[in-house]
Write a protein that holds these residues in place. Structure first.
Motif, PDB file in Angstrom:
ATOM      1  N   CYS A  59      -8.417  -7.507   5.085  1.00  0.00           N
ATOM      2  CA  CYS A  59      -7.026  -7.626   4.645  1.00  0.00           C
ATOM      3  C   CYS A  59      -6.740  -8.961   3.968  1.00  0.00           C
ATOM      4  O   CYS A  59      -5.710  -9.108   3.289  1.00  0.00           O
ATOM      5  CB  CYS A  59      -6.084  -7.443   5.835  1.00  0.00           C
ATOM      6  SG  CYS A  59      -6.122  -5.798   6.576  1.00  0.00           S
ATOM      7  N   CYS A  91       1.986  -9.988   3.582  1.00  0.00           N
ATOM      8  CA  CYS A  91       0.829  -9.120   3.809  1.00  0.00           C
ATOM      9  C   CYS A  91       0.601  -8.867   5.295  1.00  0.00           C
ATOM     10  O   CYS A  91       0.344  -7.729   5.707  1.00  0.00           O
ATOM     11  CB  CYS A  91      -0.412  -9.745   3.181  1.00  0.00           C
ATOM     12  SG  CYS A  91      -1.929  -8.799   3.435  1.00  0.00           S
ATOM     13  N   SER A 112       1.623  -0.234  -2.424  1.00  0.00           N
ATOM     14  CA  SER A 112       1.365  -0.590  -1.026  1.00  0.00           C
ATOM     15  C   SER A 112       2.646  -0.525  -0.201  1.00  0.00           C
ATOM     16  O   SER A 112       2.654   0.003   0.916  1.00  0.00           O
ATOM     17  CB  SER A 112       0.761  -1.993  -0.952  1.00  0.00           C
ATOM     18  OG  SER A 112      -0.474  -2.048  -1.634  1.00  0.00           O
ATOM     19  N   MET A 130       3.230  -6.446   6.658  1.00  0.00           N
ATOM     20  CA  MET A 130       2.976  -5.067   6.258  1.00  0.00           C
ATOM     21  C   MET A 130       1.796  -4.472   7.007  1.00  0.00           C
ATOM     22  O   MET A 130       1.843  -3.322   7.467  1.00  0.00           O
ATOM     23  CB  MET A 130       2.741  -5.007   4.748  1.00  0.00           C
ATOM     24  CG  MET A 130       3.965  -5.319   3.912  1.00  0.00           C
ATOM     25  SD  MET A 130       3.633  -5.271   2.131  1.00  0.00           S
ATOM     26  CE  MET A 130       3.073  -3.587   1.927  1.00  0.00           C
ATOM     27  N   CYS A 131       0.719  -5.236   7.131  1.00  0.00           N
ATOM     28  CA  CYS A 131      -0.466  -4.740   7.840  1.00  0.00           C
ATOM     29  C   CYS A 131      -0.160  -4.496   9.316  1.00  0.00           C
ATOM     30  O   CYS A 131      -0.542  -3.456   9.877  1.00  0.00           O
ATOM     31  CB  CYS A 131      -1.616  -5.731   7.700  1.00  0.00           C
ATOM     32  SG  CYS A 131      -2.372  -5.778   6.067  1.00  0.00           S
ATOM     33  N   ILE A 155      -4.590  -2.076   3.948  1.00  0.00           N
ATOM     34  CA  ILE A 155      -3.443  -1.635   4.753  1.00  0.00           C
ATOM     35  C   ILE A 155      -3.668  -0.228   5.290  1.00  0.00           C
ATOM     36  O   ILE A 155      -3.229   0.102   6.399  1.00  0.00           O
ATOM     37  CB  ILE A 155      -2.162  -1.700   3.898  1.00  0.00           C
ATOM     38  CG1 ILE A 155      -1.818  -3.157   3.580  1.00  0.00           C
ATOM     39  CG2 ILE A 155      -0.989  -1.020   4.593  1.00  0.00           C
ATOM     40  CD1 ILE A 155      -0.582  -3.323   2.733  1.00  0.00           C
ATOM     41  N   ILE A 180       0.415 -11.513  -3.796  1.00  0.00           N
ATOM     42  CA  ILE A 180       0.647 -10.296  -3.024  1.00  0.00           C
ATOM     43  C   ILE A 180      -0.168  -9.140  -3.594  1.00  0.00           C
ATOM     44  O   ILE A 180      -0.720  -8.317  -2.855  1.00  0.00           O
ATOM     45  CB  ILE A 180       2.145  -9.948  -3.007  1.00  0.00           C
ATOM     46  CG1 ILE A 180       2.942 -11.049  -2.299  1.00  0.00           C
ATOM     47  CG2 ILE A 180       2.391  -8.617  -2.314  1.00  0.00           C
ATOM     48  CD1 ILE A 180       4.436 -10.858  -2.353  1.00  0.00           C
ATOM     49  N   CYS A 231      -2.375  -7.227  -0.865  1.00  0.00           N
ATOM     50  CA  CYS A 231      -1.891  -5.924  -0.415  1.00  0.00           C
ATOM     51  C   CYS A 231      -2.656  -4.812  -1.116  1.00  0.00           C
ATOM     52  O   CYS A 231      -2.169  -4.214  -2.085  1.00  0.00           O
ATOM     53  CB  CYS A 231      -0.400  -5.798  -0.673  1.00  0.00           C
ATOM     54  SG  CYS A 231       0.603  -6.892   0.339  1.00  0.00           S
ATOM     55  N   VAL A 267       1.380  -3.544  -5.880  1.00  0.00           N
ATOM     56  CA  VAL A 267       2.302  -4.087  -4.885  1.00  0.00           C
ATOM     57  C   VAL A 267       3.313  -3.028  -4.486  1.00  0.00           C
ATOM     58  O   VAL A 267       3.580  -2.788  -3.303  1.00  0.00           O
ATOM     59  CB  VAL A 267       3.016  -5.334  -5.432  1.00  0.00           C
ATOM     60  CG1 VAL A 267       3.999  -5.881  -4.415  1.00  0.00           C
ATOM     61  CG2 VAL A 267       2.004  -6.400  -5.823  1.00  0.00           C
TER      62      VAL A 267
END
Length: 546
Positions: free
Chosen positions: A352, A383, A312, A386-387, A175, A167, A171, A309
């Motif tokens: 990403c 990931c 992000s 989140m993106c 992002i 991660i 990340c 991490v």
């Protein structure tokens, strides 16, 4: 690497490490698979580890993992000889045994002569073997000399540690540009993000099969050498290092953009030149990270960089807070599909998933390698979530006014916005040195043997690299377009094209028709995305520079 173990080093050894010492002393055969592999590597030098770049394994482990801290500057201090394992986790308070080296014989062997030519990565903590050996006083002259780089990193990484490292690699700053990617490509372009997630997960599994195809394969360059010879190793290494260098350029642009948004009126007259806020903060950020790049041992920064991490997640949560709690509002539906700038979105989405350079290291470090697919799947799922979440909410909030980093759109009078911006500003300071260090170490390997004892050359190389990222960042100060170029040109190669090509080359006699079809499809997607994305990004960069 020539010192014998000090008494203090035994304070960090747990009972499991004592078992490993007994295995090395008595020839215990309880773990036949590990012992046979270790003996094969000891009796026969690993040809993969003797080719340039020899420093790749250690430098990437440090860049991507969470070690126990050990601080120092470039030099010959013995403190650097006894650092902790790069993948040992302070979160679980476990320490793996270190490799200690006996005194060198008076007549150096060929392998030792190659070791002398290595870069200042030898000043970093040594990488433990799969079966580490701890030598007591008086035993060193009776043990064969071992070179730490010939052995893979200790198999002590748990599922949680491997997941955290995965991660931490994925990340990143990509992002921040997710809403901008939706603006450039439209809502339907989110399907490209999901497609890249699936394909990247698949190619991550292919890297595992390549590593398992032969003993001694540990890193991405090793895979390239197994597939295409030494030329393949060199080509893949250069691509990986250029990608890391470009990420450092992005950090400089990121700092300049965000700090100038906080202090737009800042300026400075220097040697008759007027420096605006962008130039001033780019210079200030470069001067701030430069001393960290001189550190001999970066493990303290690697320990801190696990905060990437948290950073992000925090930035995304701040975006959600501003939109949903502070009720900034939503501007409209947005564009469904924008074909003219869709290639730029392709590069941004591809960026990403630029973690494949590290996955081989994560895989070979795991105690239970059968958990690797689960680690890969979980890290990609987190990931992607989140993106996609940041992309949807950011584009809903800012619409067509979305900038290349959504932190630049967030209202500056809100506490959540300030927290997001300052988190974005602070995070690269811990990651810059870790990112540029593999590039520097690879160049330091090329220093002539007669100059290896000089500390001036490593410092000059690192300083030149840092200053060059400043000039490149000031010359092409377009965060989103530079990211799109990296994602299209480099990430597509590293993530989609090369894993499939290496897999087909290494396992060509075992692959099925279905596997060949899947690889060819993935390569086709990668080539098309790279061609269109690179052309579009370069065209827009030239247009903005004119």
């Amino acid at each position: 690497m020539k010192n014998s173990a000090s008494n203090e080093s035994f304070n960090y050894i747990e009972s499991e490490d004592e078992d490993e010492e007994k295995w090395n002393r008595d020839g215990d055969d309880s773990d036949s698979s590990h012992s046979s592999m270790a003996m094969r590597q000891e009796s026969k030098p690993n040809s993969y580890s003797n080719a340039w770049p020899q420093s790749y394994r250690q430098s990437i482990d440090l860049y991507s993992s969470v070690p126990s801290p050990n601080v120092g500057f470039l030099g010959n201090s013995s403190l650097s000889r006894f650092g902790s394992s790069f993948l040992s986790s302070s979160l679980t308070q476990r320490h793996t045994a270190e490799i200690t080296k006996p005194l060198l014989p008076t007549a150096p062997t060929d392998v030792e002569q190659q070791q002398q030519r290595r870069s200042s990565y030898t000043l970093l903590p040594p990488v433990p073997a799969r079966r580490s050996s701890i030598l007591k006083k008086g035993d060193s002259e009776h043990k064969p000399s071992r070179i730490s780089h010939e052995f893979p990193i200790s198999q002590g990484s748990t599922f949680g540690q491997a997941l955290l490292n995965g991660i931490n690699v994925l990340c990143g700053v990509g992002i921040l540009s997710a809403p901008y990617a939706v603006k450039e490509g439209g809502w339907l372009s989110l399907a490209i993000l999901l497609m890249f997630a699936v394909l990247s997960f698949y190619t991550g599994l292919l890297l595992r099969y390549c590593l398992d195809s032969a003993p001694g394969l540990e890193t991405y360059p090793d895979i390239g050498q197994a597939a295409f010879g030494k030329l393949g190793r060199i080509a893949i290494s250069i691509i990986l290092y250029v990608e890391l260098y470009a990420c450092c350029v992005e950090y400089i642009i990121l700092e300049s953009d965000n700090l100038s948004s906080l202090f737009p009126n800042a300026h400075l007259t220097l040697l008759g030149y007027e420096l605006g806020s962008h130039h001033l903060f780019a210079l200030a950020a470069t001067l701030a990270v430069l001393p960290t790049c001189w550190l001999r041992d970066l493990s303290i920064l690697s320990y801190i960089s696990v905060g990437g991490v948290i950073a992000s997640i925090l930035v995304v949560l701040c975006l959600f807070w501003v939109g949903l709690v502070d009720q900034v509002g939503f501007v409209g539906k947005g564009t469904t599909l924008n074909l003219s700038t869709l290639p730029v979105a392709i590069g941004l989405y591809g960026y990403c998933y630029s973690g494949h350079a590290v996955y081989p290291n994560i895989y070979t470090s795991m105690a239970n390698r059968s958990q690797y697919p689960a680690v890969l799947l979980t890290s990609f799922a987190i990931c992607t979530f989140m993106c996609a979440g940041a992309a949807v909410l950011g584009y809903l909030m800012f619409g067509e006014s979305t900038q290349s980093q959504f932190t630049l759109n967030m209202p500056q009078n809100l506490i959540a916005s300030k927290l997001a911006v300052w988190t974005t500003v602070v995070n690269p300071f811990t990651k810059y040195a870790l990112t540029i260090s593999p590039v520097a170490m690879s160049l330091e390997e090329l220093i002539p043997t007669r100059h290896l004892k000089s500390h001036m050359y490593p410092i000059l190389i690192r300083t030149a690299l840092v200053i060059s990222t400043l000039f490149v960042g000031l010359s092409i100060p377009f965060f989103g377009l530079v990211m799109a170029l990296i994602g299209s040109l480099l990430t597509m190669l590293v993530t989609l094209i090369l894993p499939c090509a290496c897999y087909l080359s290494i396992l060509r006699e075992k692959v099925t028709y279905l596997q060949v079809s899947a690889c060819v499809l993935t390569i086709t997607v990668g080539v098309i995305s790279s061609a269109f994305g690179t052309y579009s990004a370069v065209s827009q960069i030239i247009e903005n520079l004119m």
